[in-house]
Write an enzyme that holds these catalytic residues in place. Structure first.
Site, mmCIF file in Angstrom:
data_model
loop_
_atom_site.group_PDB
_atom_site.id
_atom_site.type_symbol
_atom_site.label_atom_id
_atom_site.label_comp_id
_atom_site.label_asym_id
_atom_site.label_seq_id
_atom_site.Cartn_x
_atom_site.Cartn_y
_atom_site.Cartn_z
ATOM 1 N N GLY A 62 0.767 -1.617 -0.015
ATOM 2 C CA GLY A 62 0.524 0.502 0.081
ATOM 3 C C GLY A 62 0.249 0.855 -0.065
ATOM 4 O O GLY A 62 0.125 2.565 -0.294
ATOM 5 N N CYS A 94 -28.267 -10.145 -17.153
ATOM 6 C CA CYS A 94 -26.630 -10.154 -17.867
ATOM 7 C C CYS A 94 -27.895 -10.345 -18.895
ATOM 8 O O CYS A 94 -28.202 -11.312 -19.217
ATOM 9 C CB CYS A 94 -26.148 -10.722 -18.754
ATOM 10 N N CYS A 109 -25.942 -12.429 -21.746
ATOM 11 C CA CYS A 109 -25.481 -14.188 -21.076
ATOM 12 C C CYS A 109 -26.352 -14.403 -19.799
ATOM 13 O O CYS A 109 -26.640 -16.145 -19.601
ATOM 14 C CB CYS A 109 -24.180 -14.636 -20.820
ATOM 15 N N CYS A 135 -23.177 -7.780 -19.170
ATOM 16 C CA CYS A 135 -22.068 -7.668 -18.575
ATOM 17 C C CYS A 135 -21.087 -6.354 -18.751
ATOM 18 O O CYS A 135 -20.682 -6.086 -20.124
ATOM 19 C CB CYS A 135 -20.833 -8.780 -18.017
ATOM 20 N N CYS A 139 -18.152 -12.386 -20.049
ATOM 21 C CA CYS A 139 -19.614 -12.796 -20.693
ATOM 22 C C CYS A 139 -19.641 -13.458 -21.793
ATOM 23 O O CYS A 139 -20.612 -14.986 -22.368
ATOM 24 C CB CYS A 139 -20.108 -10.992 -21.217
#
Ligand SMILES: Nc1ncnc2c1ncn2[C@@H]1O[C@H](COP(=O)(O)OP(=O)(O)OP(=O)(O)O)[C@@H](O)[C@H]1O
Ligand SMILES: [Mg+2]
Ligand SMILES: [Zn+2]
Lengths: 289, 281
Positions: free
Chosen positions: A30, A240, A243, A265, A271
């Site tokens: 970080g 979606c 899909c 998606c 997808c």
């Protein structure tokens, strides 16, 4: 393939320098490590930080995936992919599982990352406290003293102004209970994927000349208030339209004809893979979407 | 002031210099400085050997001309700047057994956020001008460890109302406010943690007389209602006369006179103070 560039564009010295900064970043999860950001044949602000990381890391055996806001086919993603495979002669892929290095802007793929993979995120603004404190000298002190009130003050401001803790993207995270970090402009939906990620996550900011990292299996916690806990975007009752997936990050599209909102998606390769899975054997699996 | 009470804050031999000093000025300071400035090395002796006590619930006034070191002293007390040397004891911190100036940056932050409040001469230094007013107050509460939006919003609203900022403006940025309102937002912020000590640096300077009066009333009210101890700095003896029970007069970085404000006004001892008092009459 013949090319008059050194392998992976940079000379070996430059790559080594970037890798040294990367190692330091991994050692201090970080923490933003400064590095000598190089001139690139693409403009800063178009992913040069991520690209430099990728070029410094890539080897002959690597398989690269590049995505831009969830899409493998955007002009940016394609240009970056071209540059790397041109200069390093490596193979690229659209399949998350197959890639060893995944360079991405604004998303973490839906397919869970595995150990051994490296996710490289492009970062426009690495300093999570910048809006609160304009001076780099001061923010350095704040990080050194673990003084992160500013991150919560900005979140409080957001709640006051918009009545919700739902930030747009780049919601700050606390890494290993030590450094507050900008996760890059990924949606909140992707923040939890950083927590205890099996893959190494590297973040590169070309313009701001910073590299930072989340090593595998590191605690990453999105900052929040006790009475306003962190929440990801919810697509609960949505699926979606292509899909049929649920529980993934979706784009809202307003249908031109009906004027209704439909969902699909955001991760295009995910997808596509779902659609292929759903196709009966022998079906028209490469139908255009 | 009650002589038998312990002070909440004791300052001993506080020195603050800008510059390294040289042989010339370090040896015989008195004779060689021009006001607070060494003509040889250019070092500024902004605060020299300052000692005082602040008692519970009292307002201590500090008066002096421009450049006499008042703001520098206040910055040192709030750890905005490091002292060159000296001691500060806070009775409510570690049983008054630690010199605050020698604490770590983290501890100093803790003291600032939990035990003190400050209003800056320049509101730009005390407020984030682009953030909401309530966000500015929350900043102090967050620094002191609060993580509840609801609590902070309630406290912020209460404080802003207390200093007469209407509730419907609490989400406005201080940059939209008048000078007097900005000072009142600063006061609300400084009060948010119920600190035992409040430091006020020229809170009324540059304000219209009527606005000045409303801010001074507010400070008087705070002393009465909350029993907060305050150090009030002003170059305006009129402000000090109105607020402070006891006062110090500063000149060229030194305290040249201190005592009950009324006494100083009636019977000023040093020629400088005499001049100052005469100009007020
Ligand atoms: N960062 C600095 N570097 C050098 N000298 C400084 C610095 N800050 C303050 N000084 C000097 O210290 C002295 C005291 O300044 P200070 O601001 O404390 O005065 P003041 O009594 O608050 O004046 P005013 O009434 O104008 O606010 C002045 O001579 C000033 O020039
Ligand atoms: Mg001043
Ligand atoms: Zn000198």
């Amino acid at each position: 393939m013949k090319s008059h560039y050194n392998f992976a564009f940079f000379d070996e010295g430059s790559k080594r320098e970037i890798r040294r900064a990367t190692l330091k970043a991994i050692a201090i999860p970080g923490y933003q490590v400064p590095f000598a950001s190089r001139e690139m044949p693409i403009a800063r602000g178009w992913g040069t930080g991520g690209l430099q990381l990728t070029l410094s890391l890539i080897g002959k055996e690597d398989v690269l995936k590049v995505i831009d806001q969830g899409s493998d086919e955007s002009v940016n993603a394609v240009n970056i992919k071209k540059l790397v495979s041109h200069t390093a002669g490596i193979r690229s892929t659209e399949e998350t599982e197959e890639a060893t290095i995944i360079q991405s802007r604004h998303r973490i793929p839906e397919v869970p990352l595995k150990s051994g993979q490296i996710l490289v995120l492009q970062v426009p603004m690495p300093e999570p406290l910048r809006v609160y404190e304009p001076s780099e000298l001061e923010t350095k002190k704040l990080h050194a003293e673990k003084e992160y009130s500013g991150a919560w003050v900005m979140l409080f401001e957001h709640i006051m102004k918009y009545g919700t803790a739902a930030t747009g993207a780049d919601h700050p995270v606390m890494v290993h209970n030590r450094y507050v970090m900008a996760p890059s402009p990924i949606p909140r939906f992707d923040n939890p994927k950083m927590d205890h990620s099996k893959a190494l996550i590297l973040l590169g900011a070309g313009r701001e000349k910073k590299i930072y990292a989340v090593p595998p299996y590191t605690r990453v916690k999105s900052i929040d208030f006790d009475d306003s806990p962190f929440r990801v975007e919810s697509f609960e009752d949505k699926s979606c339209r292509l899909c049929g997936s649920t529980g993934v990050f979706m784009d809202e599209i307003v249908d031109d004809q009906s004027g209704e909102a439909v969902y699909q998606c955001n991760d295009t390769s995910y997808c596509l893979a779902q659609m292929n899975k759903n196709m009966p054997v022998g079906g028209t699996s490469n139908e255009q979407v | 002031m009650n002589k038998f009470e312990y002070p909440v804050l004791s300052i001993r031999n506080l020195n603050k210099q800008f510059g390294p000093g040289c042989n010339h000025c370090q040896n015989q300071k008195e004779s060689t400085l021009i006001k607070n400035y060494c003509p040889v090395c250019g070092t500024v002796y902004a605060c020299q050997d300052i000692s005082f006590d602040l008692y519970p619930g009292e307002i201590l006034g500090i008066v002096g001309e421009s450049g006499s070191g008042k703001s520098t002293l206040m910055r040192c007390l709030y750890f905005d700047q490091e002292v060159t040397s000296g001691e500060a004891i806070l009775s409510t911190y570690e049983h008054g057994e630690r010199n605050l100036f020698q604490e770590s940056p983290q501890r100093k932050r803790y003291i600032r956020n939990h035990l003190m409040g400050k209003v800056y001469q320049n509101p730009l230094l005390g407020l984030k001008m682009d953030f909401t007013s309530i966000g500015n107050i929350a900043e102090k509460l967050i620094s002191a460890g609060s993580r509840s939006v609801e609590e902070m919003e309630a406290r912020g609203r209460e404080l802003l109302e207390y200093v007469n900022i209407p509730a419907f403006r609490m989400k406005e940025a201080p940059k939209n406010f008048s000078g007097g309102m900005q000072q009142r937002v600063q006061i609300a912020k400084a009060l948010s943690n119920r600190p035992p000590i409040l430091l006020l640096d020229e809170v009324t300077t540059g304000l219209d007389l009527s606005v000045q009066a409303s801010v001074l009333d507010l400070i008087k009210y705070l002393q009465r209602e909350m029993n907060i101890s305050m150090v009030v700095v002003s170059h305006d003896l009129g402000v000090i006369r109105m607020l402070a029970d006891r006062s110090m007069v500063m000149l060229d970085g030194k305290v040249i006179e201190q005592g009950l404000t009324d006494q100083i006004l009636e019977d000023p001892q040093s020629p400088y103070t005499q001049q100052l008092v005469h100009s007020l009459l």
